[in-house]
Write an enzyme that holds these catalytic residues in place. Structure first.
Site, PDB file in Angstrom:
ATOM      1  N   ARG A  46      18.212   1.207 -14.928  1.00  0.00           N
ATOM      2  CA  ARG A  46      16.827   0.723 -14.895  1.00  0.00           C
ATOM      3  C   ARG A  46      16.790  -0.792 -14.933  1.00  0.00           C
ATOM      4  O   ARG A  46      15.943  -1.430 -14.310  1.00  0.00           O
ATOM      5  CB  ARG A  46      16.032   1.315 -16.068  1.00  0.00           C
ATOM      6  CG  ARG A  46      14.598   0.793 -16.165  1.00  0.00           C
ATOM      7  CD  ARG A  46      13.688   1.758 -16.918  1.00  0.00           C
ATOM      8  NE  ARG A  46      14.227   2.112 -18.215  1.00  0.00           N
ATOM      9  CZ  ARG A  46      13.977   1.448 -19.358  1.00  0.00           C
ATOM     10  NH1 ARG A  46      13.210   0.374 -19.343  1.00  0.00           N
ATOM     11  NH2 ARG A  46      14.491   1.858 -20.496  1.00  0.00           N
ATOM     12  N   TYR A  99      -4.946  -4.015   2.996  1.00  0.00           N
ATOM     13  CA  TYR A  99      -4.419  -2.651   3.136  1.00  0.00           C
ATOM     14  C   TYR A  99      -5.153  -1.709   2.189  1.00  0.00           C
ATOM     15  O   TYR A  99      -5.448  -2.048   1.045  1.00  0.00           O
ATOM     16  CB  TYR A  99      -2.915  -2.661   2.847  1.00  0.00           C
ATOM     17  CG  TYR A  99      -2.316  -1.291   2.598  1.00  0.00           C
ATOM     18  CD1 TYR A  99      -2.409  -0.287   3.550  1.00  0.00           C
ATOM     19  CD2 TYR A  99      -1.663  -1.009   1.403  1.00  0.00           C
ATOM     20  CE1 TYR A  99      -1.867   0.965   3.318  1.00  0.00           C
ATOM     21  CE2 TYR A  99      -1.115   0.241   1.170  1.00  0.00           C
ATOM     22  CZ  TYR A  99      -1.228   1.220   2.122  1.00  0.00           C
ATOM     23  OH  TYR A  99      -0.706   2.468   1.886  1.00  0.00           O
ATOM     24  N   ASP A 173       1.310 -10.269   1.221  1.00  0.00           N
ATOM     25  CA  ASP A 173       1.927  -9.093   1.821  1.00  0.00           C
ATOM     26  C   ASP A 173       2.432  -9.507   3.201  1.00  0.00           C
ATOM     27  O   ASP A 173       1.640  -9.778   4.110  1.00  0.00           O
ATOM     28  CB  ASP A 173       0.881  -7.978   1.923  1.00  0.00           C
ATOM     29  CG  ASP A 173       1.463  -6.658   2.416  1.00  0.00           C
ATOM     30  OD1 ASP A 173       2.488  -6.700   3.133  1.00  0.00           O
ATOM     31  OD2 ASP A 173       0.891  -5.602   2.111  1.00  0.00           O
ATOM     32  N   LYS A 198       8.697   0.148   5.867  1.00  0.00           N
ATOM     33  CA  LYS A 198       8.390  -0.173   7.260  1.00  0.00           C
ATOM     34  C   LYS A 198       9.578  -0.850   7.946  1.00  0.00           C
ATOM     35  O   LYS A 198      10.650  -0.263   8.044  1.00  0.00           O
ATOM     36  CB  LYS A 198       7.137  -1.040   7.322  1.00  0.00           C
ATOM     37  CG  LYS A 198       5.830  -0.263   7.209  1.00  0.00           C
ATOM     38  CD  LYS A 198       5.549   0.298   5.850  1.00  0.00           C
ATOM     39  CE  LYS A 198       4.136   0.857   5.737  1.00  0.00           C
ATOM     40  NZ  LYS A 198       3.878   1.450   4.395  1.00  0.00           N
TER      41      LYS A 198
END
Length: 388
Positions: A46, A99, A173, A198
């Site tokens: 983690r 978005y 972004d 993406k």
């Protein structure tokens, strides 16, 4: 190193991993300690993992940042940024054509937690001046350029300078552009985000978000929040994205070439009302795109002349090779009905005000032969036009 070389060779030394040419997949949750308090670079996954660290360092290098972070999804990455730097009573100013998932996160989570969320049309920099003057405690300005789905641009350098003068952080972004096309940290931003699902991955087989920050000072709260909330990416996914990044330059070049050609042809099709693509001289921000980006990306959106869900559905049903899907950026060509998919949670009046009509279609243009892509799209448009 130039970008294509750096994407392959940055942040990894085979000598550190038994001379393996590709970064090994460390499928480990923990690492051996030999004594109490021993300071070793990897202890618990983690906190850090060797495979993830190579990816994070690669993303930081490509975005010219000080540190990178890899998360289990894009939304986990954006959420970690907001959690690390926003508190109740703070204000965030975000682009209005944001978005849909980011809109939902801000309005359904952070607004309810006491963060003042302000949306503004930042294609006009004066609107940021008004937002900064009209609201107290503006701690962050959140940009998205090109935007999803109408490919609108904002002037990154101008907006970043205004925000920094007011003492606000600037996050962006950069998913649609990728570091191959633009580097926002070099233009004054503090934080850059990608949905690595993406283009960075590029093969539609990973869910991931990545973040790069400009300074080590910004990295510290990100590390703390990432450790405390635990939304980290797994080593298998990190290895797949690392593999994808090695061909990013090749893929983006082909995406851009194909998208520009398809956009030109769509402008001439009788079923199309308007084409949205920054590479077209008709695009409202074409000159800004030429100044701010190195090429124009692989996404093309259109308004159908028959502005209806039925017409959009007819186009989609008549496609044979281009597939309907909820994402973008893979090697294959995809289509998205943004009104009911990417922006489904956004209220109708806000969608329509932003130009997200029922007859809007977003194409993620793949790397197939451009003639095959066009043959499929044009045939589907012809069939849909005949049906109406």
């Amino acid at each position: 190193m130039k970008f294509a070389t750096e994407a392959i060779h940055s942040s990894y030394n085979p000598d550190d991993h038994n001379r393996a040419i590709m970064p090994p997949i460390y499928q480990n949750s923990m690492f051996r300690m030999k004594e109490i308090g021993e300071q070793i670079p990897f202890r618990y996954a983690r906190a850090s993992n060797p495979t993830r660290k190579v990816l994070e360092d690669t993303v930081a290098a490509l975005e010219h940042g000080a540190a990178g972070f890899a998360f289990g999804s894009g939304m986990a990455g954006i959420d970690c940024v907001y959690r690390a730097f926003l508190r109740p009573g703070d204000t965030i100013v975000a682009v209005s054509d944001i978005y849909g998932g980011s809109y939902d996160l801000l309005t359904e989570v952070y607004a309810l937690w006491g963060v003042n969320v302000v949306f503004a049309d930042l294609t006009d920099p004066a609107n940021l001046d008004n937002a900064l003057a009209g609201h107290e405690n503006v701690k962050m300005v959140w940009l998205e350029t090109p935007s999803n789905p109408l490919l609108r641009l904002v002037d990154i350098e101008t907006l970043a300078a205004k925000a920094k003068a007011a003492g606000a952080l600037v996050g962006i972004d950069n998913t649609f552009a990728t570091p191959y096309l633009q580097n926002p940290l070099d233009m004054g931003c503090d934080i850059v985000f990608h949905s690595a699902t993406k283009y960075l991955c590029g093969h539609s087989d990973v869910l991931m978000g990545v973040v790069a920050v400009k300074t080590e000072e910004l990295a510290r709260p990100m590390r703390t929040m990432m450790m405390n909330t635990g939304g980290v990416a797994g080593p298998m996914d990190c290895a797949l994205v690392l593999r994808g990044i090695k061909t990013l330059a090749l893929r983006m070049q082909r995406h851009c070439e194909n998208a520009l050609e398809i956009a030109h042809r769509l402008e001439a099709h009788p079923a199309v009302e308007k084409v949205f693509y920054p590479g077209l001289p008709s695009h409202e921000h074409h000159n800004l795109a030429k100044r701010q980006m190195r090429d124009f990306g692989g996404v093309v959106s259109i308004w159908l002349k028959n502005d209806s869900k039925e017409a959009a559905g007819s186009v989609i049903k008549n496609l044979q090779m281009v597939q309907m899907a909820s994402s973008l950026g893979g090697v294959e060509s995809l289509i998205n009905h943004c009104y009911s998919q990417s922006h489904s949670g956004v209220p109708h009046e806000i969608k329509t005000a932003a130009g997200i009509k029922t007859g809007l279609l977003r194409f993620s243009i793949g790397v197939e032969d451009v003639e095959d892509i066009w043959a499929d799209i044009s045939a589907a448009l012809d069939a849909a036009q005949a049906e109406s």
